[in-house]
Design a protein around this motif. Structure first.
Motif, PDB file in Angstrom:
ATOM      1  N   CYS A 251      47.767  53.249 113.315  1.00 43.07           N
ATOM      2  CA  CYS A 251      47.123  52.290 114.215  1.00 43.07           C
ATOM      3  C   CYS A 251      45.614  52.505 114.182  1.00 43.07           C
ATOM      4  CB  CYS A 251      47.642  52.452 115.640  1.00 43.07           C
ATOM      5  SG  CYS A 251      49.299  51.809 115.879  1.00 43.07           S
ATOM      6  N   LYS A 252      44.868  51.420 114.252  1.00 41.56           N
ATOM      7  CA  LYS A 252      43.416  51.448 114.113  1.00 41.56           C
ATOM      8  C   LYS A 252      42.744  52.456 115.045  1.00 41.56           C
ATOM      9  CE  LYS A 252      39.418  48.401 114.069  1.00 41.56           C
ATOM     10  NZ  LYS A 252      38.965  47.020 114.197  1.00 41.56           N
ATOM     11  N   HIS A 253      43.188  52.518 116.288  1.00 42.91           N
ATOM     12  CA  HIS A 253      42.544  53.418 117.249  1.00 42.91           C
ATOM     13  C   HIS A 253      42.743  54.899 116.905  1.00 42.91           C
ATOM     14  CE1 HIS A 253      46.635  53.411 118.921  1.00 42.91           C
ATOM     15  NE2 HIS A 253      46.332  54.613 119.362  1.00 42.91           N
ATOM     16  N   ALA A 254      43.708  55.208 116.022  1.00 42.22           N
ATOM     17  CA  ALA A 254      44.020  56.606 115.701  1.00 42.22           C
ATOM     18  C   ALA A 254      43.513  57.040 114.330  1.00 42.22           C
ATOM     19  CB  ALA A 254      45.525  56.827 115.796  1.00 42.22           C
ATOM     20  N   VAL A 255      42.984  56.117 113.525  1.00 44.54           N
ATOM     21  CA  VAL A 255      42.625  56.420 112.132  1.00 44.54           C
ATOM     22  C   VAL A 255      41.713  57.637 112.018  1.00 44.54           C
ATOM     23  CG1 VAL A 255      41.391  55.553 110.100  1.00 44.54           C
ATOM     24  CG2 VAL A 255      43.055  54.107 111.243  1.00 44.54           C
ATOM     25  N   GLU A 256      40.691  57.727 112.841  1.00 42.42           N
ATOM     26  CA  GLU A 256      39.725  58.835 112.734  1.00 42.42           C
ATOM     27  C   GLU A 256      40.341  60.186 113.072  1.00 42.42           C
ATOM     28  OE1 GLU A 256      36.101  58.140 114.844  1.00 42.42           O
ATOM     29  OE2 GLU A 256      35.796  56.179 113.904  1.00 42.42           O
ATOM     30  N   ASP A 257      41.357  60.195 113.935  1.00 44.81           N
ATOM     31  CA  ASP A 257      41.961  61.455 114.380  1.00 44.81           C
ATOM     32  C   ASP A 257      43.114  61.928 113.499  1.00 44.81           C
ATOM     33  OD1 ASP A 257      40.227  61.584 116.575  1.00 44.81           O
ATOM     34  OD2 ASP A 257      41.555  60.321 117.782  1.00 44.81           O
ATOM     35  N   VAL A 258      43.634  61.053 112.651  1.00 46.65           N
ATOM     36  CA  VAL A 258      44.766  61.415 111.794  1.00 46.65           C
ATOM     37  C   VAL A 258      44.231  62.102 110.550  1.00 46.65           C
ATOM     38  CG1 VAL A 258      46.727  60.567 110.463  1.00 46.65           C
ATOM     39  CG2 VAL A 258      46.209  59.560 112.689  1.00 46.65           C
ATOM     40  N   VAL A 259      44.382  63.424 110.531  1.00 42.88           N
ATOM     41  CA  VAL A 259      43.928  64.248 109.411  1.00 42.88           C
ATOM     42  C   VAL A 259      45.084  65.142 108.976  1.00 42.88           C
ATOM     43  CG1 VAL A 259      41.495  64.233 110.134  1.00 42.88           C
ATOM     44  CG2 VAL A 259      43.021  66.037 110.959  1.00 42.88           C
ATOM     45  N   THR A 260      44.988  65.682 107.786  1.00 43.44           N
ATOM     46  CA  THR A 260      46.022  66.588 107.294  1.00 43.44           C
ATOM     47  C   THR A 260      46.226  67.731 108.285  1.00 43.44           C
ATOM     48  OG1 THR A 260      45.488  66.031 105.023  1.00 43.44           O
ATOM     49  CG2 THR A 260      46.694  68.086 105.378  1.00 43.44           C
ATOM     50  N   GLY A 261      47.481  67.972 108.634  1.00 48.82           N
ATOM     51  CA  GLY A 261      47.821  69.034 109.577  1.00 48.82           C
ATOM     52  C   GLY A 261      47.941  68.571 111.018  1.00 48.82           C
ATOM     53  N   ALA A 262      47.465  67.383 111.342  1.00 47.47           N
ATOM     54  CA  ALA A 262      47.546  66.876 112.716  1.00 47.47           C
ATOM     55  C   ALA A 262      48.999  66.597 113.088  1.00 47.47           C
ATOM     56  CB  ALA A 262      46.718  65.605 112.873  1.00 47.47           C
ATOM     57  N   VAL A 263      49.316  66.793 114.358  1.00 47.99           N
ATOM     58  CA  VAL A 263      50.631  66.435 114.883  1.00 47.99           C
ATOM     59  C   VAL A 263      50.499  65.031 115.465  1.00 47.99           C
ATOM     60  CG1 VAL A 263      52.441  66.981 116.563  1.00 47.99           C
ATOM     61  CG2 VAL A 263      51.249  68.831 115.345  1.00 47.99           C
ATOM     62  N   VAL A 264      51.332  64.112 114.958  1.00 46.09           N
ATOM     63  CA  VAL A 264      51.211  62.707 115.335  1.00 46.09           C
ATOM     64  C   VAL A 264      52.481  62.196 115.996  1.00 46.09           C
ATOM     65  CG1 VAL A 264      49.486  62.152 113.592  1.00 46.09           C
ATOM     66  CG2 VAL A 264      51.903  62.007 112.991  1.00 46.09           C
ATOM     67  N   VAL A 265      52.305  61.136 116.785  1.00 46.84           N
ATOM     68  CA  VAL A 265      53.425  60.437 117.400  1.00 46.84           C
ATOM     69  C   VAL A 265      53.712  59.218 116.526  1.00 46.84           C
ATOM     70  CG1 VAL A 265      54.263  59.215 119.445  1.00 46.84           C
ATOM     71  CG2 VAL A 265      52.695  61.164 119.700  1.00 46.84           C
ATOM     72  N   CYS A 266      54.938  59.134 116.038  1.00 44.36           N
ATOM     73  CA  CYS A 266      55.346  58.025 115.170  1.00 44.36           C
ATOM     74  C   CYS A 266      56.405  57.195 115.884  1.00 44.36           C
ATOM     75  CB  CYS A 266      55.915  58.541 113.859  1.00 44.36           C
ATOM     76  SG  CYS A 266      54.744  59.490 112.879  1.00 44.36           S
ATOM     77  N   ALA A 267      56.177  55.898 115.944  1.00 46.09           N
ATOM     78  CA  ALA A 267      57.162  54.980 116.509  1.00 46.09           C
ATOM     79  C   ALA A 267      57.919  54.317 115.376  1.00 46.09           C
ATOM     80  CB  ALA A 267      56.473  53.924 117.364  1.00 46.09           C
ATOM     81  N   CYS A 268      59.224  54.180 115.534  1.00 49.43           N
ATOM     82  CA  CYS A 268      60.053  53.494 114.544  1.00 49.43           C
ATOM     83  C   CYS A 268      60.241  52.053 115.007  1.00 49.43           C
ATOM     84  CB  CYS A 268      61.406  54.180 114.405  1.00 49.43           C
ATOM     85  SG  CYS A 268      61.272  55.887 113.856  1.00 49.43           S
ATOM     86  N   MET A 269      59.805  51.126 114.192  1.00 51.56           N
ATOM     87  CA  MET A 269      59.888  49.717 114.548  1.00 51.56           C
ATOM     88  C   MET A 269      61.349  49.255 114.558  1.00 51.56           C
ATOM     89  SD  MET A 269      56.703  48.906 115.018  1.00 51.56           S
ATOM     90  CE  MET A 269      56.646  50.516 115.782  1.00 51.56           C
ATOM     91  N   GLU A 270      61.599  48.173 115.291  1.00 51.36           N
ATOM     92  CA  GLU A 270      62.963  47.671 115.430  1.00 51.36           C
ATOM     93  C   GLU A 270      63.558  47.202 114.113  1.00 51.36           C
ATOM     94  OE1 GLU A 270      63.125  44.600 118.333  1.00 51.36           O
ATOM     95  OE2 GLU A 270      62.652  45.961 119.976  1.00 51.36           O
TER      96      GLU A 270
END
Length: 110
Positions: free
Chosen positions: A60-79
């Motif tokens: 998601c656009k708002h998260a692009v800068e914070d998503v780096v290798t090693g980061a723990v992310v929240v992933c949503a699975c689309m319907e």
């Protein structure tokens, strides 16, 4: 009637219904990332093991800068299958539902 059979059937279906999970970013390329789900899987009587990495997960656009290798992310699975709709196209999706293949990174855990 064997209620245990039906309960096991429901339990198995629920285990394969993915909604949201935590993952570790393995690599980033532009606005997508390869993600290793952090929850282990285990067959009855088996050994717990890692799930397969999910490749090319849109960020998601708002998260692009914070998503780096090693980061723990929240992933949503689309319907439904997002193969075409992630490109902004109207599409009749396949019958796939709530698959980890249709994940989107919605945030970072700090």
């Amino acid at each position: 009637m064997n209620t245990k059979f039906f309960q096991n059937l429901v339990d198995q279906k629920l285990l394969s219904l993915h909604t949201c999970y935590l993952g570790k970013v393995l690599s980033v390329s532009g606005n997508t990332a390869n993600v290793q789900p952090l929850s282990l899987i285990k067959a009855v009587g088996g050994i717990a093991k890692r799930q397969a990495p999910v490749m090319n997960v849109p960020i998601c656009k708002h998260a692009v800068e914070d998503v780096v290798t090693g980061a723990v992310v929240v992933c949503a699975c689309m319907e439904r299958d997002i193969s075409q709709t992630r490109k902004g196209l109207f599409a009749l999706p396949s019958l796939r539902r709530h698959s980890m293949s249709d994940s989107v990174i919605i945030g970072v855990i700090e």
